[in-house]
Design a protein around this motif. Structure first.
Motif, short mmCIF file in Angstrom:
data_model
loop_
_atom_site.label_atom_id
_atom_site.label_comp_id
_atom_site.label_asym_id
_atom_site.label_seq_id
_atom_site.Cartn_x
_atom_site.Cartn_y
_atom_site.Cartn_z
N ASN A 102 11.13 -8.45 -3.15
CA ASN A 102 10.66 -8.01 -1.84
C ASN A 102 9.35 -7.22 -1.98
O ASN A 102 9.08 -6.64 -3.03
N ALA A 103 8.56 -7.23 -0.91
CA ALA A 103 7.20 -6.67 -0.98
C ALA A 103 7.17 -5.21 -1.41
O ALA A 103 6.31 -4.81 -2.20
N SER A 104 8.10 -4.41 -0.89
CA SER A 104 8.09 -2.98 -1.25
C SER A 104 8.37 -2.80 -2.74
O SER A 104 7.81 -1.91 -3.38
N GLY A 105 9.21 -3.66 -3.30
CA GLY A 105 9.49 -3.59 -4.74
C GLY A 105 8.27 -3.92 -5.57
O GLY A 105 8.01 -3.28 -6.59
N THR A 158 1.71 -0.66 -8.29
CA THR A 158 0.69 0.31 -7.87
C THR A 158 0.11 1.09 -9.05
O THR A 158 -1.13 1.23 -9.14
N PRO A 159 0.90 1.60 -9.99
CA PRO A 159 0.30 2.31 -11.14
C PRO A 159 -0.63 1.41 -11.96
O PRO A 159 -1.66 1.88 -12.45
N PHE A 160 -0.29 0.12 -12.09
CA PHE A 160 -1.14 -0.81 -12.82
C PHE A 160 -2.48 -0.98 -12.11
O PHE A 160 -3.54 -0.97 -12.74
N VAL A 161 -2.45 -1.14 -10.79
CA VAL A 161 -3.68 -1.30 -10.02
C VAL A 161 -4.54 -0.05 -10.12
O VAL A 161 -5.77 -0.13 -10.24
N GLN A 162 -3.91 1.11 -10.10
CA GLN A 162 -4.66 2.37 -10.26
C GLN A 162 -5.30 2.45 -11.64
O GLN A 162 -6.45 2.90 -11.79
N THR A 198 -7.63 -3.59 -5.11
CA THR A 198 -6.63 -3.62 -4.05
C THR A 198 -5.48 -4.55 -4.43
O THR A 198 -5.71 -5.67 -4.92
N LEU A 199 -4.25 -4.10 -4.22
CA LEU A 199 -3.07 -4.90 -4.49
C LEU A 199 -2.71 -5.71 -3.26
O LEU A 199 -2.63 -5.18 -2.15
N ARG A 200 -2.47 -6.99 -3.46
CA ARG A 200 -2.03 -7.85 -2.37
C ARG A 200 -0.75 -8.58 -2.80
O ARG A 200 -0.73 -9.22 -3.86
N VAL A 201 0.28 -8.48 -2.00
CA VAL A 201 1.53 -9.21 -2.26
C VAL A 201 1.49 -10.46 -1.39
O VAL A 201 1.47 -10.38 -0.16
#
Length: 304
Positions: A43-46, A52-56, A67-70
């Motif tokens: 699921n998107a929230s997962g 998010t830490p990887f993108v940062q 920017t992260l896009r699911v």
């Protein structure tokens, strides 16, 4: 003695030297923001929480916004890269192969590894533990849960396996349901929407089912495997072929060193159940292109 020709040569060399550092940063003007996208395996929230830490980390290493896009589905990753809107993508093997087959200019540069160093995983069929089914042939007239038409372990390998058993899914099963994600396939099985579900499985220590159990979404003991495929090459990360070479080098370096440079971000993704990402190239996915072609041919035969 300096001639006019020597003077011009020296001036040209000086200009080239002065331009070199600026040229190395030219990509930041063209790409003030990079988009990293991932297929909807959960699921998107997962996905957002996991990545998010990887993108940062990637943003810090590259020195530009990331920017992260699911993606809504597997095809969205393919089309996003085709349009140039997704610069870096986490694919499944079949969706990456499909992108290459349909002319998307994208290159695999990193591959996931297992704790033992291997670079593969499996497609499995789950049933409920308390169901009477012991083999796939026992499920004639029941409902089959697949994941997405571009999923390797959730569609293409299952269809290849069923074909080897002389089973046509659309006629053997009462209904074939595409659930949209691996998590949804397990939930559909849990709720009784389907009686058998395809999914990914690494080993006894890691699978989508175990990830869901760690999130208290299901109890892993409520399900059992009745079929496991041959090993499939692990999923790749890929970037657009036409990105500047110095940018691609920085992305590669950041990703391949994630496990050591930012262990917390790495562990957030894999929860201690995977080895570091390592280099890979497009050729590793040639067998998956052949698998895709096989499934395409099956589809054509049915529609003809």
């Amino acid at each position: 003695m300096l001639t006019r020709r020597h003077t011009l040569k020296l001036a040209a060399a000086g200009l080239a030297a002065a331009a070199a550092p600026a040229f190395a940063q030219d990509w930041k003007a063209k790409y003030p923001e990079l988009v990293f996208a991932i297929i909807p395996a959960e699921n998107a929230s997962g996905v957002v929480e996991r990545y998010t830490p990887f993108v940062q980390y990637l943003q810090k290493e590259l020195g530009t916004k990331v920017t992260l896009r699911v993606a809504n589905d597997y095809a969205a990753i393919i089309e996003g890269q085709r349009a140039g809107n997704i610069h870096i993508a986490s694919y499944g093997p079949a969706s990456f192969a499909r992108a290459r087959m349909t002319g998307v200019k994208t290159d695999a540069f990193a591959i996931e590894t297992n704790l033992d160093g291997t670079k593969g995983y499996y497609s499995v069929f789950y049933v409920k533990k308390d169901s009477p089914y012991q083999k796939i042939e026992d499920l004639k007239g029941k409902n089959l849960g697949l994941v997405d038409p571009n999923s390797t372990s959730g569609n293409n390998v299952p269809r290849f396996a069923l074909n080897g058993m002389k089973i046509d899914p659309e006629s053997f099963f009462s209904k074939v349901v595409y659930t949209g994600s691996h998590e949804n396939a397990i939930i559909a099985l849990q709720q009784g929407t389907v009686d058998i579900a395809a999914n990914w499985w690494n080993d006894e220590q890691e699978s989508n089912l175990l990830r869901m159990a760690r999130k208290n979404m299901v109890k892993a003991d409520d399900f059992r495997i009745i079929y496991k495929s041959a090993q499939i090459v692990n999923s790749p990360l890929a970037y657009l072929t036409d990105l500047p070479e110095d940018l691609k080098a920085k992305v590669r370096d950041a990703v391949l060193n994630l496990a050591t440079k930012d262990k917390a971000a790495f562990d957030k993704i894999y929860e201690g159940k995977a080895g570091p990402l390592v280099a890979v190239d497009n050729a590793a996915y040639d067998p998956i292109i052949e698998l895709n072609k096989f499934v395409d041919d099956l589809r054509k035969k049915k529609s003809s």
